[in-house]
Design an enzyme around this catalytic site. Structure first.
Site, PDB file in Angstrom:
ATOM      1  N   GLU A  84       0.848  -1.207   0.000  1.00 10.19           N
ATOM      2  CA  GLU A  84       0.000   0.000   0.000  1.00 10.19           C
ATOM      3  C   GLU A  84       0.872   1.241   0.000  1.00 10.19           C
ATOM      4  O   GLU A  84       1.690   1.447   0.907  1.00 10.19           O
ATOM      5  CB  GLU A  84      -0.897  -0.016   1.246  1.00 10.19           C
ATOM      6  N   LYS A 278      -6.660  -1.108  11.802  1.00  6.87           N
ATOM      7  CA  LYS A 278      -6.077  -1.453  10.492  1.00  6.87           C
ATOM      8  C   LYS A 278      -4.885  -0.539  10.201  1.00  6.87           C
ATOM      9  O   LYS A 278      -3.855  -0.974   9.676  1.00  6.87           O
ATOM     10  CB  LYS A 278      -7.162  -1.339   9.400  1.00  6.87           C
ATOM     11  N   ASP A 294       4.974 -14.849  11.249  1.00  8.14           N
ATOM     12  CA  ASP A 294       3.672 -15.352  10.782  1.00  8.14           C
ATOM     13  C   ASP A 294       2.628 -14.251  10.963  1.00  8.14           C
ATOM     14  O   ASP A 294       2.120 -14.043  12.070  1.00  8.14           O
ATOM     15  CB  ASP A 294       3.342 -16.604  11.612  1.00  8.14           C
TER      16      ASP A 294
END
Ligand code: MEV
Length: 436
Positions: A84, A278, A294
């Site tokens: 992004e 987010k 991970d």
């Protein structure tokens, strides 16, 4: 080819056969092969093939650096892998700002991880309570050799408790807590759990007092990605008057008040909290990916933690005094800097070198700082200019790429959109007029 037909033996096909199969199955042109070939690595392909299965090419993401992160008085350049645009720019800008204002202050709250052994049994937790000490001795004995290495590095099993599962009669868990040093520890934890599970069942089924409730049966054993006890806090603080570079047309006091409103909305409204968090994960995920950790585990654990008070909420909070702005992120980050991809992926090795070979605890603190930096930049933009102004400028580059612009056209577009709002149609029209 019948598209409903099951593909048999796909994993045993050669790479060429797999690609040919896809071309025929989906009805694609042979160009697919060239696209997939183009992104094969000239020297490290075997290594990449071995990281996953059925590998036919590589998927590239940009590898970027965000400089000027002053964390507990040490300066870091943070590697970030993200697709992004504006995330790395926002992180770097916030890092430079906070470096001039004391930097990020971070603190490890705890570094425990959890594993769960589930079993069914008609007895209760209270029936097992008198056996706690005996169970502890048993658990330590049966895992002695599996934990020897980890114990020599300060880790191992730290404690356990037996709990029943809500709303499920006769269903219980042995919740085991671990410390895993600098490794994420998934394999270590799962190995220990699989050793303990049959011993636990045998223990219950061999005690007269316990087996009168019937036989215990194991259900499953696995680590938990919910790690509220593997927690890091990251904080930035400055006099409100120092916030000028972010305040835009507002006074610094107004800016701080607006920022506080935005954070409080995220604390109280789950729709906003999700987007707010987010923005934190824009930074966190980028570092987690760059360091070969991970990201699904980190996301799952931290998003679950965002609900630990009973409602999904902001992971950050803001304290405002008359003069001081203090912004804090608290997030569980079960990260590792040894084992897993760290010894395998060349870019992960590069990331850890750039970060000066951090311990897992240091990486937790660095990652939290990247998360807080990105969220600070996003919220600051939202309560002043709005997000689109800066965002679309950086997005211009992506739009231009998608429109196959030449270098000359790109230069002209960059110049033109310095003073114009960027939109997809705006760029399209600009290029049309240029090309005519
Ligand atoms: C976009 O990637 C992230 C933001 O939506 C975060 C936020 O709204 O706080 C800008």
């Amino acid at each position: 080819m019948d598209k409903k037909e099951t593909i048999r033996g796909f994993s045993r096909m050669s790479r060429e056969e797999k690609i040919q199969h896809v071309i025929e199955h989906v009805g694609l042109s042979e160009d697919l092969k060239q696209d997939l070939d183009r992104y094969l690595h000239p020297s490290e392909q075997t290594l990449f093939n071995n990281i996953s299965e059925n590998t036919v090419s590589n998927y590239y993401l940009p590898y970027s650096l965000a400089p000027n992160f002053l964390i507990n008085d040490t300066m870091y350049i943070i590697p970030m892998v993200i697709e992004e645009s504006s995330v790395v720019a926002a992180a770097s800008k916030a890092a430079s700002f906070w470096a001039k204002n004391g930097g990020f202050k971070t603190r490890i709250i705890n570094v425990e991880k959890n594993g769960q052994i589930f079993f069914s049994w008609a007895g209760t937790v209270d029936d097992l309570k008198p056996y706690s000490k005996e169970l502890e001795i048993l658990i330590n004995k049966v895992t002695e050799s599996a934990t020897a290495n980890m114990r020599s590095r300060g880790g191992g099993i730290t404690s356990f408790e037996i709990k029943s599962i809500d709303n499920m009669p006769n269903t219980h868990q042995l919740l085991v807590k671990f410390k895993t040093g600098d490794s994420m520890g998934a394999n270590f934890i799962n190995t220990c759990l699989e050793i303990i599970s049959p011993e636990l069942i045998h223990f219950i089924n061999s005690k007269d007092e316990l087996k009168r409730h019937g036989n215990a049966k194991s259900i499953m054993s696995i680590l938990s990605n919910y790690t509220p006890n593997c927690l890091v806090e990251c904080q930035v603080s400055c006099p409100i008057e120092q916030l000028k570079p972010y305040a835009g047309e507002f006074s610094t006091q107004e800016f701080a008040q607006r920022f506080k409103q935005a954070v409080d909305i995220a604390i109280n409204d789950p729709y906003r909290a999700t987007t707010h968090n987010k923005g934190i994960f824009n930074g966190i995920d980028a570092v987690v990916l760059a360091t070969g950790n991970d990201f699904r585990a980190i996301e799952a654990g931290a998003q679950a933690y965002a609900s630990h008070n009973g409602q999904y909420s902001s992971l950050t909070k803001l304290e405002l005094s008359a003069t001081e702005f203090t912004y804090t992120l608290e997030v569980p980050l079960a990260l590792g800097t040894v084992g897993g991809l760290t010894n395998v992926h060349p870019m992960v090795k590069a990331s850890l070198e750039i970060l000066n070979q951090p311990s897992a605890e240091q990486l937790m603190q660095i990652t939290a700082a990247a998360g807080l930096a990105n969220n600070f930049g996003a919220v600051a933009a939202l309560v002043t200019t709005g997000i689109q102004k800066g965002h679309m400028k950086l997005h211009l580059s992506n739009i231009l790429t998608s429109m196959n612009t030449t270098d000359e056209e790109r230069e002209k577009a960059n110049e033109y959109f310095k003073n114009e709002t960027v939109s997809y149609s705006g760029v399209e029209n600009f290029l049309k007029s240029l090309r005519n």
